[in-house]
Design an enzyme around this catalytic site. Structure first.
Site, PDB file in Angstrom:
ATOM      1  N   GLU A 121       0.847  -1.134   0.125  1.00  0.00           N
ATOM      2  CA  GLU A 121      -0.083   0.015  -0.104  1.00  0.00           C
ATOM      3  C   GLU A 121       1.140   1.190   0.093  1.00  0.00           C
ATOM      4  O   GLU A 121       1.230   1.903   0.912  1.00  0.00           O
ATOM      5  CB  GLU A 121      -0.726  -0.123   1.350  1.00  0.00           C
ATOM      6  N   GLU A 176       4.455  10.888  -0.689  1.00  0.00           N
ATOM      7  CA  GLU A 176       5.302  10.414   0.375  1.00  0.00           C
ATOM      8  C   GLU A 176       6.211   9.351  -0.574  1.00  0.00           C
ATOM      9  O   GLU A 176       7.269   8.707  -0.074  1.00  0.00           O
ATOM     10  CB  GLU A 176       4.363   9.378   1.079  1.00  0.00           C
TER      11      GLU A 176
END
Length: 449
Positions: free
Chosen positions: A137, A146
């Site tokens: 994920e 990110e």
């Protein structure tokens, strides 16, 4: 002159790693993701409905976090799961996995099936064999925030067997023009604090331009009313697709998303909204494969990713039927995120800028002008006249907006709750106006009879 960040060729996240991994080492933040029902149930369904990719297979979980995907893989029959997690959450995972060996353990199905490796996947110390399937994920706001997809791709290139499977295997980014007068007004209100000329006897107004640039340079994360979109992107046509099975590191670190919309309403465009979909295709070569999709769009069930909006400092007026063209240029930075440049033009006239060329924000242009020698007066007057002619021509033919945002410098807006009263909301309540005859709306001109 300000230039586009140069991290695409040699990017680094090292300076952000302690804070990043410290955040994900906390059970509180893992709980937030686990309680995202859409996220957790989508991954569980994708894994348990495609057991042929897991049964008696070697599996790797990249950025395993709480380990929930590893546990799903074992439930799907995985022979062994290598759960790679860099944060101290790996210690919590080991505690849970070790408890599976205790007498009468409820998680006895995990016994000897999960090996926890505390390290970044890029660390040479990671000792794991080639695997049949990689699960992860690695997703952030607008799909790429990110920069965990890079680790997912590294694992693919380093540990996945030929013909192996990726879960998820594809992500699609969507952009759309939005209107939100309230959000714009609230943001302006924050900036106008710095317009005060006597705050306890202090003139703050010199900082007003900086405050406005800062407030509008922060992407706004949160759910919003799907009815506020001036145009709706069409799946399979308007999405920017990232195939995790083939995308390269270079393509992931510096990419341009083309923009082309046809306004469905007349109104003010306050900026560009974005979200993403995920696809879990399973085994491409099997008829038993059951593809699973997940959307984070404004019309879909809410997720912890929410949506993101990039607001213009000045709204752009658009007419129903008018074409809006542009691009979004994303380049990695050293904050585990991206620098985002967006340019749009409303109307059929005018050429778009080259997204690969350096972009100089207005404040930096002004600072540069103040810090250098003055242009001679006659030459200065001539330049101004030429600029005015060009601006006048531009104003007659098209309207352009361009801005820069740092994806990691997020602000949050939770004003939209999605209540049952939304069914009563009409376009005009949002200052969006439908053409009298949709079929006749063209080029911003609506003919009525």
């Amino acid at each position: 002159m300000s230039t586009q960040p140069s991290f695409a060729d040699n990017p680094s996240n090292e300076s952000r790693d302690p804070a990043y991994f410290g955040y994900y080492a906390m059970l509180q933040h893992q709980q937030n993701m686990l309680q995202d029902t859409v996220r957790t149930s989508t991954y569980r369904n994708a894994i348990l409905l495609n057991t042929e990719c897991f049964e008696d297979k070697l599996v790797m979980d990249v950025g395993a976090g709480s380990g929930i995907l590893s546990y799903f893989a074992v439930q799907a029959g995985a022979k062994k799961v290598y759960a790679v997690e860099a944060s101290d959450m790996a210690l919590k995972m080991k505690k849970l996995v070790n408890a599976a060996s205790l007498p009468n353990a409820k998680n006895d199905f995990l016994k000897d099936r999960v090996e926890v490796i505390q390290a970044k996947i890029e660390d040479p110390s990671v000792k794991a064999p080639k695997v049949d399937t990689i699960i992860s994920e690695p997703i952030g706001v607008l799909l790429v925030h990110e920069r965990m997809i890079e680790s997912f791709i590294y694992a693919r290139d380093t540990f996945l067997k030929p013909g192996g499977h990726l879960f998820p295997n594809k992500g699609t980014m969507y952009l759309a023009p939005f209107t939100d007068a309230l959000l714009f007004t609230e943001t302006m209100g924050k900036a106008r604090f710095w317009e005060q000329t006597s705050f306890h006897g202090v003139d703050l107004s010199p900082l007003y331009p900086d405050a406005k640039a800062e407030m509008f340079g922060m992407p706004v994360v949160g759910h919003f009313d799907p009815k506020s979109l001036l145009a709706t992107p069409t799946p399979d046509v308007d999405g920017y697709e990232m195939d995790f099975g083939t995308i390269t590191m270079k393509a992931l670190r510096d990419f341009v998303v083309p923009i082309s919309w046809k306004a469905q309403y007349t109104g003010l465009m306050h900026g560009v909204a974005g979200w993403f979909d995920l696809l879990f295709s399973g085994n491409h070569d099997s008829e038993a494969s059951q593809p699973i999709e997940m959307s984070t769009g404004p019309s879909a069930e809410k997720t912890h990713w929410q949506q993101v909006r990039f607001m213009f400092r000045e709204p752009l007026a658009v007419n129903a039927g008018q074409v809006i063209r542009g691009w979004m240029h994303c380049v990695v930075n050293d904050m585990r995120s991206y620098t985002v440049d967006i340019e749009v033009i409303a109307g059929q006239y005018g050429e778009l800028s080259d997204p690969s060329q350096p972009f100089e924000p207005l404040l930096e242009q002004q600072a540069k002008g103040q810090g250098h020698g003055r242009t001679s007066e006659p030459a200065k007057i001539e330049e101004i006249e030429e600029d005015e002619e060009e601006e006048e021509e531009d104003d007659l033919q098209f309207s352009r907006r361009r801005g820069r945002w740092e994806l990691h410098e997020q602000s949050y807006n939770y004003s939209y709750t999605g209540s049952s009263n939304d069914m009563l909301t009409k376009p005009e309540h949002l200052c969006m106006y439908e053409p009298e005859n949709v079929d006749d709306a063209y080029g911003g001109i609506t003919y009525t009879v």
